[in-house]
Design an enzyme around this catalytic site. Structure first.
Site, short mmCIF file in Angstrom:
data_model
loop_
_atom_site.label_atom_id
_atom_site.label_comp_id
_atom_site.label_asym_id
_atom_site.label_seq_id
_atom_site.Cartn_x
_atom_site.Cartn_y
_atom_site.Cartn_z
N ASP A 134 0.95 6.07 1.29
CA ASP A 134 -0.32 5.88 2.00
C ASP A 134 -0.18 6.50 3.39
OD1 ASP A 134 -2.89 5.14 2.53
OD2 ASP A 134 -2.50 3.00 2.65
N ASP A 146 0.79 -1.23 0.00
CA ASP A 146 0.00 0.00 0.00
C ASP A 146 0.82 1.28 0.00
OD1 ASP A 146 -2.26 -1.58 0.11
OD2 ASP A 146 -2.39 -1.52 2.29
N ARG A 199 -5.51 12.93 10.50
CA ARG A 199 -5.32 11.57 11.04
C ARG A 199 -4.10 11.47 11.96
NH1 ARG A 199 -6.90 7.18 6.29
NH2 ARG A 199 -8.93 8.07 5.78
N ASP A 231 0.00 2.53 10.01
CA ASP A 231 -1.33 1.93 10.02
C ASP A 231 -1.32 0.72 10.94
OD1 ASP A 231 -2.07 3.80 8.17
OD2 ASP A 231 -2.73 2.36 6.65
#
Length: 458
Positions: free
Chosen positions: A276, A252, A332, A280
């Site tokens: 990305d 990703d 985020r 994560d």
């Protein structure tokens, strides 16, 4: 007609079965990956903390203890007074003059190891210093040192002495670097468990290639390296163990991807400009601490929980502590789903849209952070929910002791006592308040990789 229906049902269920592996970038979910996935689920259940106050109280108490200890250092007084003031001065201005005094550890993780001159002779002491939900993480403490001497990368047949050759070994390893190096990963770096990547004593950068994947494993430390300019990997044959070569789909472009893993600690890392996310954590990952790190130049910084339908993330517990969220960040920091997230004593000096967001009823406890809002009058709110107020008004999102500057504001929700109820599951437990946001700039003063030289404190 009936045959056509059966074929469609077969296709549907085949796709449903393949979906988790497609998301995992595993093209062939063979017996090796099936076993890893099952072991990872069991490890995650063991890593879950039923009473989170045991973790949060310890962290907050240790921060108080550390700041009390450094106030006795007369040569640190000016720095403390400057950084704990309510000045609207941006963090990057404070950093123009590098601190040149004696070793000053401004948070308990650093206090545990950083000011010792012989740190290079006892590297594994670091493994005793983790706090937050990743506090049990020891990485490769039980193994030997592995010296990386070669910055090249072969994803299917790694050479001894390279980083990829180190991380695919089955036994615990404490991975260190013989000299400074830039590493371009041709495909995602798939790690085995019980590993520490320790960049102290060298300048180690992973850049301009694929990122790090921590998938269906446990017990990983990543410490004192830079990760930047990460791009999508093309996929293909990638060795993920000394005895297993598997086919991967495209990666990703995450800097660090944590997938179905537990007991992960990321500390003193600098991250920027990944295709990305920077970090994560998804698909049942838990027991994670991200600390002392510096994040810049990126849009979607951290994602905890991949989908609103991924209810297996209900047991996710993540600590985000002592980090500096710096220039050219958009959103985020983190974005959360389902689990419990303790965001404590971080310094947020930049965002363009919002700082902390989420969906699917995450519990977010924000304590002792400094939030400096951007000039944009439409971006002053720290928080963002991805649903209607009718849905989110009962979610537990609480702000305690945060310092709001330049018009920043945090929209709370849920029970006023929700933070206490979320963290202290047993009524008899006392809860320790975090150090207030006025100290966040001091606590995060040395975020990012440290310039560690043997026989000197870092």
């Amino acid at each position: 007609m009936e045959t056509t229906k059966l074929n469609w049902f077969a296709l549907f269920f085949t796709f449903a079965a393949l979906l988790p592996t497609m998301m995992a970038n595993i093209a062939d979910f063979d017996e090796v990956w099936q076993k890893r996935a099952e072991e990872a689920r069991e490890a995650a259940l063991k890593a879950y903390v039923p009473d989170p106050s045991e973790v949060t109280d310890t962290l907050n108490k240790e921060v108080h203890r550390t700041l009390r200890s450094i106030t006795y250092m007369s040569n640190a007084t000016a720095l403390i007074e400057h950084l704990t003031s309510n000045s609207t001065t941006r963090r990057h201005l404070l950093g123009k003059r590098r601190y040149t005094g004696p070793c000053l550890a401004t948070n308990p993780i650093d206090r545990c190891w950083r000011c010792q001159r012989d740190w290079h002779l006892n590297r594994k002491r670091l493994a005793d210093c983790a706090l937050g939900f990743g506090y049990k993480t020891t990485g490769g403490k039980a193994g030997k040192l592995y010296w990386v001497t070669d910055n090249s990368d072969d994803s299917s047949n790694p050479k001894p002495g390279t980083l990829r050759h180190a991380v695919i070994q089955k036994e615990p390893l404490w991975i260190v670097f013989k000299q400074s190096m830039n590493i371009r990963l041709v495909q995602e770096l798939i790690m085995q468990g019980d590993k520490t990547i320790d960049g102290r004593g060298a300048y180690v950068t992973i850049a301009n290639g694929a990122g790090i994947t921590i998938q269906f494993v446990k017990n990983v430390i990543i410490h004192n390296i830079k990760i930047k300019n990460i791009v999508v990997g093309s996929g293909g044959y990638v060795r993920d163990g000394v005895d297993h070569l598997g086919i991967r789909t495209r990666s990703d472009g995450d800097g660090i991807s944590i997938f179905g893993s537990s007991n992960v600690w990321i500390d003193h890392v600098s991250m920027s400009r990944c295709m990305d996310g920077l970090v994560d954590a998804i698909e049942g990952s838990t027991a994670i601490t991200i600390s002392n790190s510096h994040f810049t130049d990126h849009n979607e910084v951290m994602l905890f929980g991949a989908h609103d339908s991924s209810s297996n993330d209900k047991n996710m517990q993540v600590t985000v502590a002592f980090n500096h969220f710096g220039k050219k960040l958009v959103q985020r920091m983190p974005r959360c789903r389902w689990g419990l997230f303790h965001v404590v004593n971080n310094d947020y000096t930049h965002w363009q849209m919002y700082a902390i967001g989420g969906s699917s009823n995450p519990t977010i406890i924000s304590q002792g952070n400094r939030f400096i809002a951007p000039p944009n009058p439409r971006a002053k709110e720290v928080t963002k929910r991805e649903t209607t107020k009718e849905v989110w008004q009962n979610w537990t999102w609480r702000s305690e002791g945060d310092l709001m500057m330049n018009g920043a504001f945090f929209v709370e929700s849920g029970d006023q006592n929700g933070a206490y109820k979320a963290l202290s599951r047993f009524e008899s437990k006392a809860r320790t308040k975090a150090q207030p946001g006025t100290a966040a700039a001091l606590i995060t003063r040395f975020a990012g990789p440290l310039a560690c030289i043997p026989r000197r404190p870092c």
